[in-house]
Design a protein around this motif. Structure first.
Motif, PDB file in Angstrom:
ATOM      1  N   PHE A  79      -1.868   7.629 -14.167  1.00 32.02           N
ATOM      2  CA  PHE A  79      -0.511   7.867 -13.772  1.00 32.02           C
ATOM      3  C   PHE A  79      -0.314   8.798 -12.568  1.00 32.02           C
ATOM      4  CE2 PHE A  79      -1.496  10.921 -16.813  1.00 32.02           C
ATOM      5  CZ  PHE A  79      -0.860  12.138 -16.558  1.00 32.02           C
ATOM      6  N   TYR A 100       6.027   9.409 -18.583  1.00 32.98           N
ATOM      7  CA  TYR A 100       5.112   9.609 -17.478  1.00 32.98           C
ATOM      8  C   TYR A 100       5.398   8.750 -16.365  1.00 32.98           C
ATOM      9  CZ  TYR A 100       3.021  13.369 -20.228  1.00 32.98           C
ATOM     10  OH  TYR A 100       3.175  14.440 -20.926  1.00 32.98           O
ATOM     11  N   GLY A 101       6.241   7.517 -16.504  1.00 34.23           N
ATOM     12  CA  GLY A 101       6.771   6.524 -15.580  1.00 34.23           C
ATOM     13  C   GLY A 101       5.634   5.341 -15.620  1.00 34.23           C
ATOM     14  N   ASN A 102       5.393   5.052 -14.447  1.00 35.13           N
ATOM     15  CA  ASN A 102       4.374   3.858 -14.435  1.00 35.13           C
ATOM     16  C   ASN A 102       2.960   4.480 -14.641  1.00 35.13           C
ATOM     17  OD1 ASN A 102       6.305   2.092 -13.707  1.00 35.13           O
ATOM     18  ND2 ASN A 102       6.063   2.639 -11.465  1.00 35.13           N
ATOM     19  N   THR A 103       2.362   3.701 -15.535  1.00 36.17           N
ATOM     20  CA  THR A 103       0.836   4.007 -15.941  1.00 36.17           C
ATOM     21  C   THR A 103       0.224   2.718 -15.867  1.00 36.17           C
ATOM     22  OG1 THR A 103       1.016   3.614 -18.188  1.00 36.17           O
ATOM     23  CG2 THR A 103       1.500   5.779 -17.480  1.00 36.17           C
ATOM     24  N   ILE A 135       0.901  -2.742 -15.311  1.00 42.34           N
ATOM     25  CA  ILE A 135       1.565  -1.354 -15.127  1.00 42.34           C
ATOM     26  C   ILE A 135       2.322  -1.461 -16.893  1.00 42.34           C
ATOM     27  CG2 ILE A 135       3.487  -0.419 -14.124  1.00 42.34           C
ATOM     28  CD1 ILE A 135       2.378  -1.056 -11.608  1.00 42.34           C
ATOM     29  N   ILE A 157       5.297   1.062 -18.907  1.00 41.65           N
ATOM     30  CA  ILE A 157       6.332   2.273 -18.129  1.00 41.65           C
ATOM     31  C   ILE A 157       6.302   3.178 -19.566  1.00 41.65           C
ATOM     32  CG2 ILE A 157       8.526   2.905 -17.579  1.00 41.65           C
ATOM     33  CD1 ILE A 157       8.657  -0.026 -16.187  1.00 41.65           C
ATOM     34  N   ASP A 158       5.893   4.469 -19.360  1.00 44.15           N
ATOM     35  CA  ASP A 158       5.855   5.370 -20.267  1.00 44.15           C
ATOM     36  C   ASP A 158       7.315   6.214 -20.133  1.00 44.15           C
ATOM     37  OD1 ASP A 158       4.249   6.986 -22.418  1.00 44.15           O
ATOM     38  OD2 ASP A 158       5.401   8.431 -21.017  1.00 44.15           O
ATOM     39  N   TYR A 189       4.453   1.099  -6.616  1.00 45.45           N
ATOM     40  CA  TYR A 189       5.603   1.346  -7.609  1.00 45.45           C
ATOM     41  C   TYR A 189       6.057   2.710  -7.328  1.00 45.45           C
ATOM     42  CZ  TYR A 189       4.411  -3.271  -9.237  1.00 45.45           C
ATOM     43  OH  TYR A 189       4.165  -4.619  -9.171  1.00 45.45           O
ATOM     44  N   LEU A 210      -0.276   2.027  -8.338  1.00 45.81           N
ATOM     45  CA  LEU A 210       0.553   3.019  -8.757  1.00 45.81           C
ATOM     46  C   LEU A 210       1.437   3.347  -7.406  1.00 45.81           C
ATOM     47  CD1 LEU A 210      -1.323   4.792 -11.584  1.00 45.81           C
ATOM     48  CD2 LEU A 210       0.559   3.526 -11.743  1.00 45.81           C
TER      49      LEU A 210
END
Length: 87
Positions: A23, A9-12, A3, A5-6, A84, A81
């Motif tokens: 995502f 965009y959050g978790n990717t 995973i 973290i962007d 999380y 995803l």
């Protein structure tokens, strides 16, 4: 699966099998009084850069063109995803 973290965009999760980064996008359901999540993808280049301008919901994909193993991987990505989400 790693995973990443962007900041936007959050978790990717990036998948070499598909060549996409996956995502979740959340929306609040007033009917169910909770967040609902949709799985989206964005093309990922060999250098690891993601084309965020070409996001597509997986509901727009033609799932009939993928092998069963690829679809299992897609399910695992979505499940991971979701684990999380909201953490």
């Amino acid at each position: 699966m790693n995973i990443i973290i962007d900041p936007n965009y959050g978790n990717t999760i990036s998948s070499e099998e598909f060549g996409y980064t996956f995502f979740l996008k959340s929306s609040y359901s007033t009917k169910h009084k909770k967040n609902q999540y949709s799985l989206f993808s964005a093309p990922t280049f060999q250098d690891g850069k993601v084309d965020w301008d070409r996001q597509v919901s997986i509901t727009e994909w033609d799932m009939n063109v993928y092998r069963k193993e690829a679809l299992v991987e897609l399910g695992e990505i979505w499940t991971t995803l979701l684990e999380y989400a909201d953490k």
